[in-house]
Design a protein around this motif. Structure first.
Motif, PDB file in Angstrom:
ATOM      1  N   ARG A 159       0.683  -1.020   0.115  1.00  0.00           N
ATOM      2  CA  ARG A 159      -0.078  -0.100   0.000  1.00  0.00           C
ATOM      3  C   ARG A 159       0.722   1.123  -0.014  1.00  0.00           C
ATOM      4  NH1 ARG A 159      -0.748   4.465   2.597  1.00  0.00           N
ATOM      5  NH2 ARG A 159      -0.530   3.577   4.727  1.00  0.00           N
ATOM      6  N   ASP A 160       1.744   1.622   1.342  1.00  0.00           N
ATOM      7  CA  ASP A 160       2.444   2.790   1.128  1.00  0.00           C
ATOM      8  C   ASP A 160       3.662   2.565   0.131  1.00  0.00           C
ATOM      9  OD1 ASP A 160       2.658   5.233   2.087  1.00  0.00           O
ATOM     10  OD2 ASP A 160       3.173   4.504   4.154  1.00  0.00           O
ATOM     11  N   HIS A 201       3.188   4.171  12.655  1.00  0.00           N
ATOM     12  CA  HIS A 201       3.394   4.145  11.378  1.00  0.00           C
ATOM     13  C   HIS A 201       4.345   5.370  11.169  1.00  0.00           C
ATOM     14  CE1 HIS A 201       2.184   4.057   7.002  1.00  0.00           C
ATOM     15  NE2 HIS A 201       2.650   5.228   7.053  1.00  0.00           N
ATOM     16  N   HIS A 255       8.002   7.379   9.247  1.00  0.00           N
ATOM     17  CA  HIS A 255       8.748   7.812   7.905  1.00  0.00           C
ATOM     18  C   HIS A 255      10.050   7.965   8.432  1.00  0.00           C
ATOM     19  CE1 HIS A 255       5.757   6.872   4.550  1.00  0.00           C
ATOM     20  NE2 HIS A 255       5.024   6.971   5.388  1.00  0.00           N
ATOM     21  N   ASN A 270       9.907   4.065   4.524  1.00  0.00           N
ATOM     22  CA  ASN A 270       9.083   3.721   5.957  1.00  0.00           C
ATOM     23  C   ASN A 270      10.255   3.280   6.749  1.00  0.00           C
ATOM     24  OD1 ASN A 270       7.033   4.158   3.724  1.00  0.00           O
ATOM     25  ND2 ASN A 270       5.752   3.411   5.260  1.00  0.00           N
TER      26      ASN A 270
HETATM   27 ZN    ZN Z   1       3.078   6.346   5.250  1.00  0.00          ZN
END
Ligand code: ZN
Length: 413
Positions: free
Chosen positions: A13-14, A203, A205, A244
């Motif tokens: 997804r990301d 989540h 980054h 990520n």
């Molecule tokens: Zn993200």
């Protein structure tokens, strides 16, 4: 009881949102299979409201029903609107797990919604979406606060409380811009987990190079507050901008670091010896080399040149290595063809194909069966634009009907 730490991988997804990178639907499927094998709890496997994902998502949910993609959970990512929730269940009726997302920071309310939405509006929209997802049959819902790290902490607590009251199962704290540090994220997540009494997804980054450190710190905060923690990762740290939190680095930090080793419980056992294969496949599929110094799987992760280090590691590896290469599935010699090579392509013929499959000891019931699989292999090559791997060829031969659906990309309307 002590909370557990789960891994939710968001490569499909990301990772695929990353500029210049993409995966074919077969490659995304292979990644789900490898993540399941590795021991990841959940794969955020795509976008249920995106038309070109529909066949892929439904085919993967069928693999779950068949017990092939099990016990991994497959979850979709959508915006937190009632319309997106409704469209999700129309387009992918079999879906059970969702993460629904809305921006919460003042920056986004001003800069993105241009002041059209107040905090009250954000809460209302989120609650309506969560309630609709529950009504339509979602089994687990993660509620994402986008740009959480730049959001007023008291509002985040309120958001998490309302999410839970509406039937949300987890709160996702998104450090969307990689703005947090291990200390700030600990404080924020400890407060949310404690005051809203909800499991927290972390989540992170890497814009400031702290994605893994922040993830581990955030997970500790949730567990210390008596909640389960869910770390969001991607394979090789692939993701938007600086990426990520790298899946393997997070796992190694949990297993091997001074403060975590043997102290925390994982939600699912990890098969660490699949790590090298997983990293190599993602690198091949994305077309992005693994950095030389990548933890665990980089070419230099177990290389020693200087006199003192080489001497030390030869006397006892533990002098200069924190963990062993064999644990990660490294050490097997790799066969690289240096002479004649027959590989698959979009114009492969039956002779070359039979040669490739014969080498893999795959046989077919009859000639028409072989031609059917060959046709699928050709289409898979059109999508992948690189020769297929042995695992991909095995998959196609074993699940031709699923493959046909993965490869069906018909623009509708
Ligand atoms: Zn993200």
């Amino acid at each position: 009881m002590m909370g557990k730490i789960f891994l939710i991988d968001v490569t499909n997804r990301d990772g695929v949102q990353t500029a210049r990178l993409s995966l074919s639907k077969l490659q995304k499927t292979m990644i789900n299979l490898y993540l399941n094998d590795f021991g990841v709890f959940q794969s955020e496997f795509g976008f249920p409201t995106t038309k070109h994902e529909t066949n892929y998502l439904r085919a993967n949910l069928e693999l779950a029903t068949l017990g092939v993609l099990k016990p991994i959970r497959l979850s979709g990512w959508i915006r937190a609107t009632v319309e997106d929730v409704e469209r999700t269940f129309e387009m992918v009726p079999e879906i059970e797990h969702l993460n629904i997302s809305i921006s919460t920071s003042q920056q986004m309310l001003q800069g993105k919604f241009k002041g059209r939405k107040s905090r009250v509006d954000v809460l209302e929209q989120m609650v309506n979406a969560v309630e609709m997802a529950n009504k339509l049959g979602a089994k687990a819902i993660g509620v994402n606060a986008e740009d959480a790290s730049r959001t007023d902490i008291d509002f985040l607590v309120e958001f998490a409380r309302e999410a839970k009251a509406a039937g949300g199962d987890r709160f996702r704290y998104c450090d969307t811009l990689g703005y947090d540090d291990p200390f700030s994220i600990y404080d924020s997540i400890a407060k949310i987990a404690d005051e809203a009494s909800i499991p927290v997804e972390i989540h992170c980054h890497g814009d400031l190079g702290m994605a893994v450190a922040n993830s581990i710190s955030g997970a500790k905060a949730a567990v210390d507050a008596g909640q389960d923690a869910y770390i969001n990762t991607t394979i090789n740290g692939i993701g938007e901008r600086a990426g990520n939190a790298d899946l393997l680095s997070c796992v190694l930090a949990l297993f091997k670091s001074k403060g975590f080793a043997n102290k925390y419980k994982l939600g699912r056992p990890i098969k660490l010896n699949r790590a090298f294969k997983l990293a190599k496949y993602a690198s091949l599929a994305f077309g992005v080399p693994i950095p030389l110094n990548q933890p665990g799987v980089g070419q230099n992760a177990f290389a020693h040149a200087s006199g003192i280090h080489a001497d030390g590691v030869l006397k006892d590896p533990e002098n200069y290595e924190l963990y062993n290469f064999e644990e990660l599935g490294r050490g097997e010699p790799e066969q690289v063809e240096t002479g004649r090579m027959i590989c698959s392509g979009e114009y492969t013929g039956i002779s070359g194909f039979s040669h490739i499959m014969g080498k893999m000891e795959v046989s077919f019931a009859n000639a028409s069966e072989a031609r059917k699989i060959l046709e699928l292999v050709r289409f898979a090559n059109v999508e992948a634009q690189i020769p297929l791997t042995e695992d991909e060829l095995h998959f196609i031969a074993k699940y031709p009907e699923i493959t046909r659906r993965l490869l069906t990309l018909t623009p509708l309307e």
